[in-house]
Design a protein around this motif. Sequence first.
Motif, PDB file in Angstrom:
ATOM      1  N   THR A 259      41.027  35.609  35.306  1.00 24.57           N
ATOM      2  CA  THR A 259      41.721  35.744  36.590  1.00 24.57           C
ATOM      3  C   THR A 259      41.328  37.083  37.191  1.00 24.57           C
ATOM      4  OG1 THR A 259      43.587  34.421  35.791  1.00 24.57           O
ATOM      5  CG2 THR A 259      43.947  35.773  37.758  1.00 24.57           C
ATOM      6  N   ILE A 260      40.382  37.046  38.102  1.00 27.74           N
ATOM      7  CA  ILE A 260      39.829  38.261  38.692  1.00 27.74           C
ATOM      8  C   ILE A 260      40.454  38.476  40.066  1.00 27.74           C
ATOM      9  CG2 ILE A 260      37.711  39.351  39.544  1.00 27.74           C
ATOM     10  CD1 ILE A 260      36.180  37.797  37.386  1.00 27.74           C
ATOM     11  N   LYS A 261      40.977  39.680  40.303  1.00 24.61           N
ATOM     12  CA  LYS A 261      41.654  39.967  41.567  1.00 24.61           C
ATOM     13  C   LYS A 261      40.700  40.468  42.649  1.00 24.61           C
ATOM     14  CE  LYS A 261      45.464  39.732  42.233  1.00 24.61           C
ATOM     15  NZ  LYS A 261      46.636  40.561  41.888  1.00 24.61           N
ATOM     16  N   ALA A 262      39.636  41.160  42.238  1.00 24.14           N
ATOM     17  CA  ALA A 262      38.707  41.724  43.227  1.00 24.14           C
ATOM     18  C   ALA A 262      37.353  41.945  42.572  1.00 24.14           C
ATOM     19  CB  ALA A 262      39.240  43.044  43.786  1.00 24.14           C
ATOM     20  N   VAL A 263      36.323  41.995  43.404  1.00 23.04           N
ATOM     21  CA  VAL A 263      34.981  42.318  42.933  1.00 23.04           C
ATOM     22  C   VAL A 263      34.431  43.437  43.812  1.00 23.04           C
ATOM     23  CG1 VAL A 263      34.012  40.422  44.321  1.00 23.04           C
ATOM     24  CG2 VAL A 263      32.640  41.454  42.495  1.00 23.04           C
ATOM     25  N   LEU A 264      33.829  44.444  43.169  1.00 25.49           N
ATOM     26  CA  LEU A 264      33.255  45.587  43.884  1.00 25.49           C
ATOM     27  C   LEU A 264      31.737  45.469  43.883  1.00 25.49           C
ATOM     28  CD1 LEU A 264      35.287  48.601  42.405  1.00 25.49           C
ATOM     29  CD2 LEU A 264      35.963  46.951  44.145  1.00 25.49           C
ATOM     30  N   VAL A 265      31.135  45.574  45.062  1.00 27.10           N
ATOM     31  CA  VAL A 265      29.679  45.473  45.158  1.00 27.10           C
ATOM     32  C   VAL A 265      29.138  46.497  46.155  1.00 27.10           C
ATOM     33  CG1 VAL A 265      29.536  43.030  44.535  1.00 27.10           C
ATOM     34  CG2 VAL A 265      29.840  43.671  46.932  1.00 27.10           C
ATOM     35  N   THR A 266      27.886  46.887  45.940  1.00 27.25           N
ATOM     36  CA  THR A 266      27.131  47.692  46.905  1.00 27.25           C
ATOM     37  C   THR A 266      25.870  46.898  47.214  1.00 27.25           C
ATOM     38  OG1 THR A 266      27.954  49.711  45.847  1.00 27.25           O
ATOM     39  CG2 THR A 266      26.124  49.960  47.398  1.00 27.25           C
ATOM     40  N   PRO A 267      25.944  45.960  48.151  1.00 30.59           N
ATOM     41  CA  PRO A 267      24.828  45.033  48.365  1.00 30.59           C
ATOM     42  C   PRO A 267      23.609  45.659  49.030  1.00 30.59           C
ATOM     43  CG  PRO A 267      26.578  44.614  49.948  1.00 30.59           C
ATOM     44  CD  PRO A 267      27.108  45.625  48.992  1.00 30.59           C
ATOM     45  N   ASN A 268      23.821  46.728  49.790  1.00 36.22           N
ATOM     46  CA  ASN A 268      22.712  47.352  50.512  1.00 36.22           C
ATOM     47  C   ASN A 268      22.327  48.680  49.870  1.00 36.22           C
ATOM     48  OD1 ASN A 268      22.658  45.238  52.359  1.00 36.22           O
ATOM     49  ND2 ASN A 268      24.135  46.227  53.724  1.00 36.22           N
TER      50      ASN A 268
ATOM     51  N   GLU B 275      34.187  34.768  57.320  1.00 30.01           N
ATOM     52  CA  GLU B 275      35.174  34.314  58.300  1.00 30.01           C
ATOM     53  C   GLU B 275      36.545  34.144  57.661  1.00 30.01           C
ATOM     54  OE1 GLU B 275      33.667  30.751  60.054  1.00 30.01           O
ATOM     55  OE2 GLU B 275      32.011  31.758  61.101  1.00 30.01           O
ATOM     56  N   SER B 276      36.654  34.489  56.375  1.00 27.19           N
ATOM     57  CA  SER B 276      37.894  34.268  55.634  1.00 27.19           C
ATOM     58  C   SER B 276      38.834  35.463  55.670  1.00 27.19           C
ATOM     59  CB  SER B 276      37.568  33.941  54.173  1.00 27.19           C
ATOM     60  OG  SER B 276      36.989  35.073  53.532  1.00 27.19           O
ATOM     61  N   GLY B 277      38.290  36.658  55.946  1.00 24.22           N
ATOM     62  CA  GLY B 277      39.101  37.870  55.884  1.00 24.22           C
ATOM     63  C   GLY B 277      39.245  38.427  54.486  1.00 24.22           C
TER      64      GLY B 277
ATOM     65  N   LYS C 238      25.498  35.442  50.641  1.00 24.65           N
ATOM     66  CA  LYS C 238      26.219  34.222  51.010  1.00 24.65           C
ATOM     67  C   LYS C 238      26.725  33.491  49.768  1.00 24.65           C
ATOM     68  CE  LYS C 238      23.529  33.552  55.252  1.00 24.65           C
ATOM     69  NZ  LYS C 238      22.495  32.717  55.923  1.00 24.65           N
ATOM     70  N   GLY C 239      25.925  33.496  48.693  1.00 19.64           N
ATOM     71  CA  GLY C 239      26.360  32.873  47.449  1.00 19.64           C
ATOM     72  C   GLY C 239      27.570  33.567  46.865  1.00 19.64           C
ATOM     73  N   LEU C 240      27.572  34.882  46.912  1.00 18.76           N
ATOM     74  CA  LEU C 240      28.713  35.662  46.446  1.00 18.76           C
ATOM     75  C   LEU C 240      29.947  35.365  47.289  1.00 18.76           C
ATOM     76  CD1 LEU C 240      29.817  37.889  44.614  1.00 18.76           C
ATOM     77  CD2 LEU C 240      28.771  39.576  46.130  1.00 18.76           C
ATOM     78  N   LEU C 241      29.739  35.240  48.585  1.00 16.55           N
ATOM     79  CA  LEU C 241      30.844  34.948  49.499  1.00 16.55           C
ATOM     80  C   LEU C 241      31.454  33.579  49.208  1.00 16.55           C
ATOM     81  CD1 LEU C 241      32.407  36.034  51.935  1.00 16.55           C
ATOM     82  CD2 LEU C 241      30.678  35.014  53.420  1.00 16.55           C
ATOM     83  N   ARG C 242      30.613  32.596  48.915  1.00 12.15           N
ATOM     84  CA  ARG C 242      31.130  31.255  48.603  1.00 12.15           C
ATOM     85  C   ARG C 242      32.025  31.285  47.364  1.00 12.15           C
ATOM     86  NH1 ARG C 242      25.908  29.622  50.473  1.00 12.15           N
ATOM     87  NH2 ARG C 242      25.033  29.781  48.368  1.00 12.15           N
TER      88      ARG C 242
ATOM     89  N   HIS D  10      36.043  30.430  47.315  1.00 15.00           N
ATOM     90  CA  HIS D  10      36.519  29.328  46.472  1.00 15.00           C
ATOM     91  C   HIS D  10      37.623  29.799  45.529  1.00 15.00           C
ATOM     92  CE1 HIS D  10      36.368  26.629  42.892  1.00 15.00           C
ATOM     93  NE2 HIS D  10      36.252  25.689  43.826  1.00 15.00           N
ATOM     94  N   GLU D  11      37.480  31.023  45.006  1.00 15.30           N
ATOM     95  CA  GLU D  11      38.431  31.544  44.024  1.00 15.30           C
ATOM     96  C   GLU D  11      39.588  32.315  44.661  1.00 15.30           C
ATOM     97  OE1 GLU D  11      38.276  30.897  40.845  1.00 15.30           O
ATOM     98  OE2 GLU D  11      36.316  29.916  40.806  1.00 15.30           O
ATOM     99  N   GLY D  12      39.469  32.661  45.942  1.00 10.08           N
ATOM    100  CA  GLY D  12      40.500  33.465  46.595  1.00 10.08           C
ATOM    101  C   GLY D  12      40.513  34.909  46.126  1.00 10.08           C
TER     102      GLY D  12
END
Length: 339
Positions: free
Chosen positions: A113-122, A174-176, A137-141, A145-147
């Motif tokens: 049960t993961i609450k957040a993910v931290l990334v530095t994509p650029n 577009e999900s916020g 986009k794959g990460l966003l999907r 899906h998991e909220g």
Amino acid sequence: MQQVIREEGASLLRYYPANGSSDLRNTISRYAAGYQTVFPPEELLITDGALQALYIALSSVCTAGDVIAVESPCVFSVLEIIRVLHLKVIEIPADTQSGFDVDFFRKACEKNTIKAVLVTPNFHNPTGILLSDEKKKGLLRIIQHEGIALIENDIYGDLSFTNKRPLPVKAFDESGLVMTYSSYSKTLAPGIRLGWLSAGRFMERAEQIRFSLGSSVSPVYQETVNRLLKTNSYDRHLRHFRMQLAKNAHLTVRLLSENFPKDTTLLTPSGGYNLWVRMPDQINMESFYRQCNKIGVRFTPGYTFSFSGIFSNYFRIVFSDNYTTQRIEALRLAGQLAG
């Protein structure tokens, strides 16, 4: 900055709103529109640097004991905030070819049960990797899906060595669920402690936390950055700075390739100002660092970029400062010490 002080005068001594100047937030929003990204001004918070923005973002969606996912390697200042907030961590590999391992993250979500993910994509710190739009986009999907909240650091996004500014993950959202933060300390000057956070659907909680942290960022910094962005002075500065960074990166790669052991591996970055270097396994890294310190060459040890202490034979080198003859010779000597 002196011009701002002369022209604004005593008005800079008044309190600014805790969430920052509305004019600056509008300016940041308009600037982002130039690279096809929507940061509504009402969802922006002006912060005392990038780390405060990250603290607010994490505190908005997590409580002590929650599980978050972080890219590995991950810059040590971020790890320290995670430690302070008493969060549990799953490290997601970020390899030196394609960056954040989206498939690994997907499997981690299935088991935890993961609450957040931290990334530095650029231009990830420390590897310098630019995540492809397909992976973003794959990460966003997955997070949709998991909220799961996605917190992205876009502090290096303006530092591409080409004329094309890479898109943040937020540009596709577009999900916020995506919160993006950045700062001007890497692009303007380290002493300008002004960052911002686009909090998305978590804005109400983020604003409460920002207010609890006290007064707003220095009005001098806010008005200075606002003016630079409005007058295109920031873009003119970036064009010169990016060209210089590209030259520094090329020189750093050449010096390491020519002077360090032949089994040393590194990746030429396409932006940012970090280079991630893997040394041959047989090198005694502690001895190497001690010898380098004696000649004035300082690398950031790789083991500091993970809670688990891996990456022991890696180091990060920063090439933001221009090279002097003395620095070039010192780096060559460091390579000889390693050999």
